[in-house]
Design a protein around this motif. Structure first.
Motif, PDB file in Angstrom:
ATOM      1  N   PRO A 276      -7.632   1.830  -0.244  1.00 28.08           N
ATOM      2  CA  PRO A 276      -6.168   1.824  -0.266  1.00 28.08           C
ATOM      3  C   PRO A 276      -5.621   1.622  -1.677  1.00 28.08           C
ATOM      4  CG  PRO A 276      -7.028  -0.226   0.635  1.00 28.08           C
ATOM      5  CD  PRO A 276      -8.189   0.703   0.523  1.00 28.08           C
ATOM      6  N   VAL A 277      -4.625   2.433  -2.022  1.00 26.39           N
ATOM      7  CA  VAL A 277      -3.968   2.346  -3.324  1.00 26.39           C
ATOM      8  C   VAL A 277      -2.664   1.585  -3.123  1.00 26.39           C
ATOM      9  CG1 VAL A 277      -2.919   3.644  -5.219  1.00 26.39           C
ATOM     10  CG2 VAL A 277      -5.010   4.488  -4.112  1.00 26.39           C
ATOM     11  N   SER A 278      -2.491   0.515  -3.879  1.00 22.35           N
ATOM     12  CA  SER A 278      -1.333  -0.348  -3.678  1.00 22.35           C
ATOM     13  C   SER A 278      -0.763  -0.795  -5.016  1.00 22.35           C
ATOM     14  CB  SER A 278      -1.713  -1.571  -2.842  1.00 22.35           C
ATOM     15  OG  SER A 278      -2.697  -2.350  -3.510  1.00 22.35           O
ATOM     16  N   PHE A 279       0.413  -1.425  -4.939  1.00 26.93           N
ATOM     17  CA  PHE A 279       1.073  -1.981  -6.114  1.00 26.93           C
ATOM     18  C   PHE A 279       1.421  -3.439  -5.831  1.00 26.93           C
ATOM     19  CE2 PHE A 279       1.731   2.539  -6.219  1.00 26.93           C
ATOM     20  CZ  PHE A 279       1.487   2.860  -7.547  1.00 26.93           C
ATOM     21  N   ASP A 280       1.304  -4.249  -6.880  1.00 32.10           N
ATOM     22  CA  ASP A 280       1.627  -5.665  -6.738  1.00 32.10           C
ATOM     23  C   ASP A 280       2.196  -6.170  -8.059  1.00 32.10           C
ATOM     24  OD1 ASP A 280       1.698  -8.231  -5.444  1.00 32.10           O
ATOM     25  OD2 ASP A 280      -0.056  -8.790  -6.635  1.00 32.10           O
ATOM     26  N   ASN A 281       3.497  -6.392  -8.076  1.00 35.86           N
ATOM     27  CA  ASN A 281       4.171  -6.924  -9.266  1.00 35.86           C
ATOM     28  C   ASN A 281       3.852  -6.120 -10.527  1.00 35.86           C
ATOM     29  OD1 ASN A 281       5.437  -9.082  -7.846  1.00 35.86           O
ATOM     30  ND2 ASN A 281       3.495 -10.215  -7.880  1.00 35.86           N
ATOM     31  N   GLY A 282       3.986  -4.800 -10.403  1.00 34.77           N
ATOM     32  CA  GLY A 282       3.811  -3.931 -11.565  1.00 34.77           C
ATOM     33  C   GLY A 282       2.382  -3.568 -11.902  1.00 34.77           C
ATOM     34  N   GLN A 283       1.445  -3.888 -11.026  1.00 35.61           N
ATOM     35  CA  GLN A 283       0.043  -3.533 -11.237  1.00 35.61           C
ATOM     36  C   GLN A 283      -0.404  -2.573 -10.148  1.00 35.61           C
ATOM     37  OE1 GLN A 283      -1.738  -4.251 -13.786  1.00 35.61           O
ATOM     38  NE2 GLN A 283      -1.095  -6.188 -14.673  1.00 35.61           N
ATOM     39  N   MET A 284      -1.103  -1.519 -10.544  1.00 34.22           N
ATOM     40  CA  MET A 284      -1.655  -0.582  -9.568  1.00 34.22           C
ATOM     41  C   MET A 284      -3.077  -1.008  -9.232  1.00 34.22           C
ATOM     42  SD  MET A 284      -3.725   2.222  -8.808  1.00 34.22           S
ATOM     43  CE  MET A 284      -4.157   3.142 -10.283  1.00 34.22           C
TER      44      MET A 284
ATOM     45  N   VAL B  33       0.848  -1.191   0.000  1.00 29.79           N
ATOM     46  CA  VAL B  33       0.000   0.000   0.000  1.00 29.79           C
ATOM     47  C   VAL B  33       0.886   1.244   0.000  1.00 29.79           C
ATOM     48  CG1 VAL B  33      -1.697   1.332   1.315  1.00 29.79           C
ATOM     49  CG2 VAL B  33      -1.909  -1.167   1.145  1.00 29.79           C
ATOM     50  N   ILE B  34       0.537   2.226  -0.837  1.00 27.69           N
ATOM     51  CA  ILE B  34       1.306   3.476  -0.882  1.00 27.69           C
ATOM     52  C   ILE B  34       0.553   4.606  -0.179  1.00 27.69           C
ATOM     53  CG2 ILE B  34       0.451   4.289  -3.129  1.00 27.69           C
ATOM     54  CD1 ILE B  34       4.118   4.424  -2.030  1.00 27.69           C
ATOM     55  N   PHE B  35      -0.771   4.679  -0.367  1.00 25.34           N
ATOM     56  CA  PHE B  35      -1.591   5.628   0.387  1.00 25.34           C
ATOM     57  C   PHE B  35      -3.048   5.181   0.346  1.00 25.34           C
ATOM     58  CE2 PHE B  35      -1.323   7.975  -3.812  1.00 25.34           C
ATOM     59  CZ  PHE B  35      -2.646   7.866  -4.182  1.00 25.34           C
ATOM     60  N   SER B  36      -3.871   5.847   1.134  1.00 20.71           N
ATOM     61  CA  SER B  36      -5.311   5.594   1.111  1.00 20.71           C
ATOM     62  C   SER B  36      -6.022   6.936   1.253  1.00 20.71           C
ATOM     63  CB  SER B  36      -5.722   4.639   2.240  1.00 20.71           C
ATOM     64  OG  SER B  36      -5.460   5.226   3.499  1.00 20.71           O
ATOM     65  N   PHE B  37      -7.336   6.894   1.365  1.00 19.34           N
ATOM     66  CA  PHE B  37      -8.129   8.108   1.543  1.00 19.34           C
ATOM     67  C   PHE B  37      -8.689   8.127   2.957  1.00 19.34           C
ATOM     68  CE2 PHE B  37      -8.168   7.093  -2.943  1.00 19.34           C
ATOM     69  CZ  PHE B  37      -7.823   8.302  -3.508  1.00 19.34           C
ATOM     70  N   LEU B  38      -8.603   9.280   3.610  1.00 17.32           N
ATOM     71  CA  LEU B  38      -9.105   9.434   4.971  1.00 17.32           C
ATOM     72  C   LEU B  38     -10.232  10.462   4.974  1.00 17.32           C
ATOM     73  CD1 LEU B  38      -5.727   9.692   6.944  1.00 17.32           C
ATOM     74  CD2 LEU B  38      -7.105   7.650   6.537  1.00 17.32           C
ATOM     75  N   ASP B  39     -11.396  10.075   5.513  1.00 13.80           N
ATOM     76  CA  ASP B  39     -12.509  11.019   5.583  1.00 13.80           C
ATOM     77  C   ASP B  39     -12.343  11.945   6.788  1.00 13.80           C
ATOM     78  OD1 ASP B  39     -13.325   9.636   7.859  1.00 13.80           O
ATOM     79  OD2 ASP B  39     -15.041   8.670   6.875  1.00 13.80           O
ATOM     80  N   LYS B  40     -13.367  12.749   7.050  1.00 12.70           N
ATOM     81  CA  LYS B  40     -13.267  13.754   8.118  1.00 12.70           C
ATOM     82  C   LYS B  40     -13.130  13.129   9.502  1.00 12.70           C
ATOM     83  CE  LYS B  40     -18.332  14.460   8.312  1.00 12.70           C
ATOM     84  NZ  LYS B  40     -18.693  13.624   7.147  1.00 12.70           N
ATOM     85  N   ASP B  41     -13.492  11.849   9.617  1.00 16.13           N
ATOM     86  CA  ASP B  41     -13.349  11.128  10.886  1.00 16.13           C
ATOM     87  C   ASP B  41     -12.104  10.235  10.894  1.00 16.13           C
ATOM     88  OD1 ASP B  41     -15.782  12.176  11.968  1.00 16.13           O
ATOM     89  OD2 ASP B  41     -16.856  10.801  10.640  1.00 16.13           O
TER      90      ASP B  41
ATOM     91  N   ASN C 196       0.061   5.073   7.864  1.00 14.88           N
ATOM     92  CA  ASN C 196      -0.247   5.160   9.295  1.00 14.88           C
ATOM     93  C   ASN C 196      -1.471   6.029   9.590  1.00 14.88           C
ATOM     94  OD1 ASN C 196       2.064   3.582  10.035  1.00 14.88           O
ATOM     95  ND2 ASN C 196       3.337   5.382   9.614  1.00 14.88           N
ATOM     96  N   ARG C 197      -2.275   6.294   8.560  1.00 14.67           N
ATOM     97  CA  ARG C 197      -3.502   7.083   8.685  1.00 14.67           C
ATOM     98  C   ARG C 197      -3.229   8.521   9.127  1.00 14.67           C
ATOM     99  NH1 ARG C 197      -8.527   3.229  10.701  1.00 14.67           N
ATOM    100  NH2 ARG C 197      -8.066   1.477   9.333  1.00 14.67           N
ATOM    101  N   ASN C 198      -2.122   9.056   8.704  1.00 11.23           N
ATOM    102  CA  ASN C 198      -1.839  10.475   8.894  1.00 11.23           C
ATOM    103  C   ASN C 198      -2.281  11.236   7.656  1.00 11.23           C
ATOM    104  OD1 ASN C 198      -0.401  10.194  11.437  1.00 11.23           O
ATOM    105  ND2 ASN C 198       1.258   9.275  10.252  1.00 11.23           N
ATOM    106  N   TYR C 199      -2.996  12.345   7.864  1.00  4.61           N
ATOM    107  CA  TYR C 199      -3.360  13.167   6.721  1.00  4.61           C
ATOM    108  C   TYR C 199      -2.096  13.695   6.049  1.00  4.61           C
ATOM    109  CZ  TYR C 199      -8.215  13.477   8.400  1.00  4.61           C
ATOM    110  OH  TYR C 199      -9.498  13.204   8.791  1.00  4.61           O
ATOM    111  N   MET C 200      -2.062  13.623   4.739  1.00  7.28           N
ATOM    112  CA  MET C 200      -0.964  14.209   3.990  1.00  7.28           C
ATOM    113  C   MET C 200      -1.300  15.666   3.663  1.00  7.28           C
ATOM    114  SD  MET C 200       1.054  11.751   4.066  1.00  7.28           S
ATOM    115  CE  MET C 200       2.380  12.497   3.131  1.00  7.28           C
ATOM    116  N   PRO C 201      -0.295  16.502   3.446  1.00  3.39           N
ATOM    117  CA  PRO C 201      -0.563  17.921   3.184  1.00  3.39           C
ATOM    118  C   PRO C 201      -1.438  18.123   1.947  1.00  3.39           C
ATOM    119  CG  PRO C 201       1.771  17.541   3.612  1.00  3.39           C
ATOM    120  CD  PRO C 201       1.144  16.189   3.460  1.00  3.39           C
TER     121      PRO C 201
END
Length: 299
Positions: A170-178, A156-164, A262-267
């Motif tokens: 989750p967005v991930s990669f596996d053997n060259g596939q997104m 997993v590279i990142f995911s989306f976090l709502d207001k809560d 780690n479920r931290n909001y990114m800028p």
């Protein structure tokens, strides 16, 4: 708006609802409520969203962003931006444009165009890579990340976090596939040799927006990467459209922010690791000072 907007916790909804009813009190048609509703929408301060009803349309005016767009950027956008590749000595250069596509065949086409461009450069055995996102104003990140998936290790590279701070998609990669939610998003025809350990300089600026920022963020979250240039447009979030009134009323709302593993909001606005104001010399890339800074770091 109260239910779905990422920014809904910043609004006093009881007061806003009454104010909106008061403003719309004299309306004789649904169309005449548009200004009152747009005033309510304005309270979200959602720079990535919009409200439309019949022939009326409203977006939050972002004068700071508009002032940051140089004449050179606007000229390149007016010309039309396409994928561009070249070797700069022993460093591969890839310019990735916006990709405003939605259907699966179009997503696959754009992703394979990127993948094939990378494959062509890879035959020259570059020691490092430059990915230029300064003209990438957004569109759809699926073909962007799918097309450059060979640069990412599995996981997993990142995911989306709502207001809560609830994590979804989750967005991930596996053997060259997104993948999103473990579902492959692009049909990549030619698998490339993994390159997740190569050094990549990612060029960013005010023209890097929305899905272009998501692509920059994904690259930033991999190892062996630096962002070079100036801060991005500031639209690193996820939007969702909602239709009402038999399709005559439309809200585009920011519903989530990008989050790390780690479920931290990114800028919302990405900052460069190496800050340098660009002279935007896209017609002669070796004279571009951000490209020069990238080459200096990579070598």
């Amino acid at each position: 708006m109260q239910q779905h907007s990422f920014y809904s916790k910043n609004v006093n909804w009881s007061k806003l609802r009454q104010d909106t009813y008061n403003k719309a009190a004299g309306a004789k048609t649904k169309a005449e409520t548009s200004v009152a509703i747009s005033d309510a929408f304005k309270e979200l301060n959602d720079r990535h969203g919009m409200f439309a009803q019949y022939k009326y349309e409203f977006r939050v005016h972002d004068s700071t962003f508009i002032k940051r767009l140089s004449p050179e950027l606007l000229y390149e956008w007016k010309k039309g931006v396409k994928v561009k590749i070249q070797m700069l000595g022993d460093v591969a250069y890839l310019l990735m444009p916006s990709m405003p596509v939605g259907t699966q065949p179009d997503i696959d086409r754009e992703a394979n165009l990127l993948n094939d461009s990378i494959a062509k450069l890879a035959t020259q055995h570059p020691k490092a890579w430059i990915i230029d996102l300064r003209l990438n104003g957004g569109g759809n990140f699926r073909p962007m990340l799918g097309g450059i998936s060979s640069f990412f290790d599995n996981g997993v590279i990142f995911s989306f976090l709502d207001k809560d701070r609830k994590s979804t998609n989750p967005v991930s990669f596996d053997n060259g596939q997104m993948m999103i939610d473990k579902i492959v998003q692009c049909n990549i025809k030619t698998a490339l040799t993994p390159m997740h350990q190569v050094n990549i300089a990612v060029l960013i600026g005010p023209g890097t927006g929305s899905s272009g920022e998501a692509t920059a963020l994904a690259l930033q979250l991999r190892k062996h990467t630096k962002l070079i240039g100036t801060p991005t447009a500031g639209y690193t979030n996820s939007t969702q459209g909602y239709w009402y009134n038999n399709g005559a009323t439309y809200f585009l709302l920011t519903t989530a922010r990008y989050g790390d593993r780690n479920r931290n909001y990114m800028p919302v606005q990405l900052q460069p690791d190496i800050a340098i104001e660009s002279n935007n010399q896209f017609s002669n890339i070796l004279t571009d000072n951000v490209v020069q800074a990238a080459l200096k770091w990579l070598r």
